[in-house]
Design an enzyme around this catalytic site. Sequence first.
Site, PDB file in Angstrom:
ATOM      1  N   THR A  65     -16.932  87.503  16.055  1.00  0.00           N
ATOM      2  CA  THR A  65     -18.315  87.286  16.479  1.00  0.00           C
ATOM      3  C   THR A  65     -18.595  85.841  16.873  1.00  0.00           C
ATOM      4  OG1 THR A  65     -19.015  86.881  14.195  1.00  0.00           O
ATOM      5  CG2 THR A  65     -19.177  89.154  15.018  1.00  0.00           C
ATOM      6  N   LYS A  66     -17.658  84.938  16.608  1.00  0.00           N
ATOM      7  CA  LYS A  66     -17.894  83.522  16.878  1.00  0.00           C
ATOM      8  C   LYS A  66     -17.657  83.197  18.352  1.00  0.00           C
ATOM      9  CE  LYS A  66     -18.856  82.657  12.596  1.00  0.00           C
ATOM     10  NZ  LYS A  66     -18.881  84.052  12.102  1.00  0.00           N
TER      11      LYS A  66
END
Length: 243
Positions: A65-66
């Site tokens: 998700t980064k």
Amino acid sequence: ITSKTEAILATHVFGNPCDCEALEAIAKKHGLALIFDAAHAFGVTYKGKSILEYGDASMVSLHATKLFHAVEGGFIVAKDPVISEKMEWMRRFGHKGTEEFHGVGTNAKLSEFHAAMGLCNLNHIDEILESRRTAIAAYHQALIGLEEAAQFAFNIREDCEWNSSYFPVLFNSESDLLSVIARLQTENVHARRYFYPALDGMFNEPSAIQMNVSRDVASRILCLPLMSGMTSDLARQVVRLLS
């Protein structure tokens, strides 16, 4: 801080730097290690330096998700080579090679697959950052006039070059937030309640110290969708569902 305190652990929430100088002064005064949770802070600079240069060590997430990811995992940056060497032992079961052994360790190695994905994404990091900045700018522009309903959740620290990692908005009440989530879901738009519930509310036994500020913010904060390749028009469409 008591005689049992060994370190300070602070978080650059949403990539927005902590008051690094104040924390460094406190750590120095009491002889404490200063560790930063920089999970959200890849690519952030503060006062012309990488945010990872502050404190004794910083931890960065490489979760999918980064904005910069290797599918899973993370890395730690430490100033002291002694600490770096100790972490190297620890992440390899406490082994060095096939015969040397040093204390307790775990299996925390980054696999070749994850490293390869990280290297691939690193080649595109400039365009990823620029794309997210474009979406962030569109969100801010679309929120003009809606300040009474929702507003960007924090002020970016002065002298910081932020990484545009998240777009959290703060609502007046939890009921307002829940109404917005319901509208977003009808349009198949996914937004996340970050960080919810507040940590002191996650245990069965009530906390001796009531964290009223964090509980209040946690109940009213929502991260809007943000991704590389997100268009300004899509950001405006999301904001139209907020009120």
